[in-house]
Enzyme design. Structure first.
Site, short mmCIF file in Angstrom:
data_model
loop_
_atom_site.label_atom_id
_atom_site.label_comp_id
_atom_site.label_asym_id
_atom_site.label_seq_id
_atom_site.Cartn_x
_atom_site.Cartn_y
_atom_site.Cartn_z
N GLY A 11 0.80 -1.23 0.00
CA GLY A 11 0.00 0.00 0.00
C GLY A 11 0.83 1.27 0.00
O GLY A 11 2.06 1.26 -0.08
N GLY A 12 0.09 2.38 0.09
CA GLY A 12 0.71 3.70 0.06
C GLY A 12 1.70 3.90 1.20
O GLY A 12 2.74 4.55 1.01
N ILE A 13 1.39 3.39 2.38
CA ILE A 13 2.34 3.45 3.50
C ILE A 13 3.30 2.26 3.41
O ILE A 13 4.51 2.39 3.61
CB ILE A 13 1.61 3.39 4.85
N ARG A 82 -8.75 7.16 4.29
CA ARG A 82 -9.88 8.09 4.15
C ARG A 82 -9.90 8.76 2.78
O ARG A 82 -8.87 8.91 2.13
CB ARG A 82 -9.76 9.21 5.19
N ASN A 120 -6.11 2.64 10.70
CA ASN A 120 -7.12 3.47 11.39
C ASN A 120 -8.48 2.79 11.45
O ASN A 120 -8.76 1.93 10.63
CB ASN A 120 -7.29 4.79 10.61
N ASP A 151 1.60 12.27 14.73
CA ASP A 151 1.13 13.47 15.44
C ASP A 151 2.31 14.21 16.09
O ASP A 151 2.34 15.44 16.13
CB ASP A 151 0.10 13.07 16.50
N HIS A 179 -5.57 9.13 18.41
CA HIS A 179 -5.14 9.54 17.07
C HIS A 179 -6.35 9.87 16.20
O HIS A 179 -6.68 9.14 15.25
CB HIS A 179 -4.28 8.46 16.42
N1 LIG Z 1 -1.63 5.78 12.46
C1 LIG Z 1 -1.50 6.80 11.63
O1 LIG Z 1 -1.00 7.86 12.02
C2 LIG Z 1 -1.90 6.66 10.19
C3 LIG Z 1 -1.41 7.59 9.24
C4 LIG Z 1 -1.78 7.44 7.91
C5 LIG Z 1 -2.62 6.40 7.53
N2 LIG Z 1 -3.07 5.52 8.47
C6 LIG Z 1 -3.94 4.38 8.09
O2 LIG Z 1 -3.15 3.36 7.52
C7 LIG Z 1 -3.99 2.53 6.69
C8 LIG Z 1 -3.32 2.27 5.34
O3 LIG Z 1 -3.21 3.47 4.60
P1 LIG Z 1 -2.61 3.45 3.12
O4 LIG Z 1 -2.64 4.85 2.64
O5 LIG Z 1 -1.33 2.70 3.09
O6 LIG Z 1 -3.72 2.60 2.35
P2 LIG Z 1 -3.57 1.78 0.98
O7 LIG Z 1 -4.93 1.45 0.51
O8 LIG Z 1 -2.65 2.49 0.05
O9 LIG Z 1 -2.82 0.45 1.44
C9 LIG Z 1 -3.41 -0.50 2.28
C10 LIG Z 1 -2.89 -1.86 1.91
O10 LIG Z 1 -3.49 -2.80 2.80
C11 LIG Z 1 -3.69 -4.00 2.03
N3 LIG Z 1 -4.61 -4.90 2.70
C12 LIG Z 1 -5.97 -4.85 2.74
N4 LIG Z 1 -6.44 -5.90 3.44
C13 LIG Z 1 -5.39 -6.61 3.86
C14 LIG Z 1 -5.23 -7.78 4.62
N5 LIG Z 1 -6.27 -8.45 5.10
N6 LIG Z 1 -3.97 -8.23 4.87
C15 LIG Z 1 -2.91 -7.56 4.39
N7 LIG Z 1 -2.99 -6.44 3.66
C16 LIG Z 1 -4.22 -5.98 3.40
C17 LIG Z 1 -4.16 -3.48 0.69
O11 LIG Z 1 -4.06 -4.47 -0.33
C18 LIG Z 1 -3.24 -2.30 0.47
O12 LIG Z 1 -2.08 -2.66 -0.22
C19 LIG Z 1 -5.31 3.27 6.60
O13 LIG Z 1 -6.24 2.68 7.48
C20 LIG Z 1 -4.97 4.68 7.05
O14 LIG Z 1 -6.08 5.36 7.58
C21 LIG Z 1 -2.72 5.65 9.77
O1 LIG Z 2 -5.86 11.34 8.30
C1 LIG Z 2 -5.88 10.14 8.08
O2 LIG Z 2 -6.92 9.53 7.82
C2 LIG Z 2 -4.60 9.37 8.06
C3 LIG Z 2 -3.80 9.52 9.31
O3 LIG Z 2 -4.50 9.11 10.43
C4 LIG Z 2 -3.20 10.88 9.49
O4 LIG Z 2 -3.21 11.41 10.59
O5 LIG Z 2 -2.64 11.42 8.51
#
Ligand SMILES: NC(=O)c1ccc[n+]([C@@H]2O[C@H](COP(=O)([O-])OP(=O)(O)OC[C@H]3O[C@@H](n4cnc5c(N)ncnc54)[C@H](O)[C@@H]3O)[C@@H](O)[C@H]2O)c1
Ligand SMILES: O=C(O)C[C@H](O)C(=O)O
Length: 329
Positions: A11-13, A82, A120, A151, A179
């Site tokens: 994924g993106g992260i 989101r 999240n 944060d 968060h």
């Molecule tokens: N904690 C924080 O501060 C923070 C910050 C940014 C984003 N996030 C959260 O992180 C999550 C991922 O964000 P992203 O931008 O990388 O999303 P994304 O859609 O780019 O990537 C998510 C990945 O998860 C994979 N996935 C889905 N179901 C799965 C499973 N059962 N097992 C393994 N992999 C699976 C998808 O195939 C995808 O590659 C989101 O929920 C986002 O809200 C949290």
């Molecule tokens: O804002 C979001 O949904 C992703 C993440 O939790 C953030 O703080 O950037």
């Protein structure tokens, strides 16, 4: 020998986080797990001339078992992000089940690993993870972390506009609570070195830290939320934990933990009325070695923020606990 796993690695992260872990000399083995594309991501990263041996796994052919077995640290950014107009809680419906399934894998294949939850809504997914591990009789609260480092990183960055400090990471700012929005509470009064924030700038600064995620979601305009800054933040927390596990002392970073299971946490649970909360935690080989309580030193402005934080967090936490106790059909 340290084996790290990224779950949600395509994924993106997941991709930039995997890149940083691949380049980290503290990691010997790196397993990438996702439901799609891990063979390609792993093949790409495998050409980097760093220590870590890398392999990609998909669910087929016991991929989860192969990826997780022997893991020392599992970082979980799996789940949907989101889009504009959504709250983090809107992600619960899908991400709760994803996190539950992955943590069941942790319980079965690597119960002694440090587990870092990024997915999240963190305020709910960490309680879900804890409840799943409790159910399996594998819960070690000192090894379960909700990653709230972004944060902290944002607070350091945004305050630079006021301090003019050349290197923003040199200002240590405790950011506590949860968060999401108002549950994120930056304690600028406890910044080290001290920062002088003019009264007419404090509201805007605080609001920017609390809603920094929305800023990115809006700018990406439907293409997701923070990924690169999150990969940086997730790696920063993982690296600190690995350094502390290697014996480095005095490593402290705020993280969302199950307070009753962390030394020093009971008093904070009593004060907040909450079992889960992010506070500065000293890290060690055992994981969360000691929780620090900055709440008594908060000023009146921050105490007001904390009240709103407690109210918001309470519902988020019970929603996660309830999801495991009474799973939806
Ligand atoms: N904690 C924080 O501060 C923070 C910050 C940014 C984003 N996030 C959260 O992180 C999550 C991922 O964000 P992203 O931008 O990388 O999303 P994304 O859609 O780019 O990537 C998510 C990945 O998860 C994979 N996935 C889905 N179901 C799965 C499973 N059962 N097992 C393994 N992999 C699976 C998808 O195939 C995808 O590659 C989101 O929920 C986002 O809200 C949290
Ligand atoms: O804002 C979001 O949904 C992703 C993440 O939790 C953030 O703080 O950037």
């Amino acid at each position: 020998m340290v084996k790290a796993v990224v779950a949600g690695a395509s994924g993106g992260i997941g991709q930039p986080l995997s890149l940083l872990l691949k380049a980290c000399p503290l990691v010997d083995k790196l397993a990438l797990y996702d439901v799609v594309n891990t063979p390609g991501v792993a093949a790409d990263l495998s050409h980097i001339s760093s220590v870590a041996q890398i392999e990609g796994f998909l669910p087929a052919d016991d991929g989860l078992k192969k990826a997780f077995t022997g893991a020392d640290i599992v970082v979980i950014p799996a789940g949907i992000p989101r889009k504009p107009g959504m709250t983090r809680d809107d992600l619960f419906k899908i991400n709760a089940g994803i996190v539950k399934g992955l943590i069941e894998g942790v319980a079965q294949f690597c119960p002694d690993a440090y587990v870092l939850v990024i997915s999240n809504p963190v305020n709910s997914t960490v309680p879900i993870a804890a409840e799943v591990l409790k159910k399996a009789n594998k819960f070690n609260p000192q090894k379960l972390f909700g990653v709230t480092t972004l944060d902290v990183v944002r607070a350091e960055t945004f305050v630079q506009g006021i301090t003019g400090e050349k290197d923003p990471a040199k200002t240590v700012i405790p950011v506590i609570g949860g968060h999401s929005g108002e549950t994120i509470v930056p304690l600028f009064s406890q910044a080290k070195p001290a920062v002088n924030i003019p009264a007419d700038k404090l509201d805007a600064l605080t609001n920017r830290v609390q809603f920094g995620g929305d800023e990115v979601v809006k700018a990406k305009d439907g293409a997701g939320s923070a990924t690169l800054s999150m990969a940086y933040a997730g790696f920063r927390f993982a690296e600190k934990l690995l350094k502390a596990a290697n014996g480095e002392s005095g490593v402290i970073e705020p993280t969302f933990v199950y307070l009753p299971g962390v030394p020093g946490g009971d008093a904070i649970a009593k004060e907040t009325g909450l079992e889960y909360f992010s506070v500065p935690v000293e890290l060690g080989k055992e994981g969360a070695k000691q929780a620090h309580n900055p709440i008594p030193s908060a000023n009146d402005y921050e105490k007001k923020l904390l009240q709103a934080c407690y109210d918001g967090l309470k519902g988020n936490i019970s929603k996660g606990v309830e999801f495991v106790a009474n799973p939806p059909n």
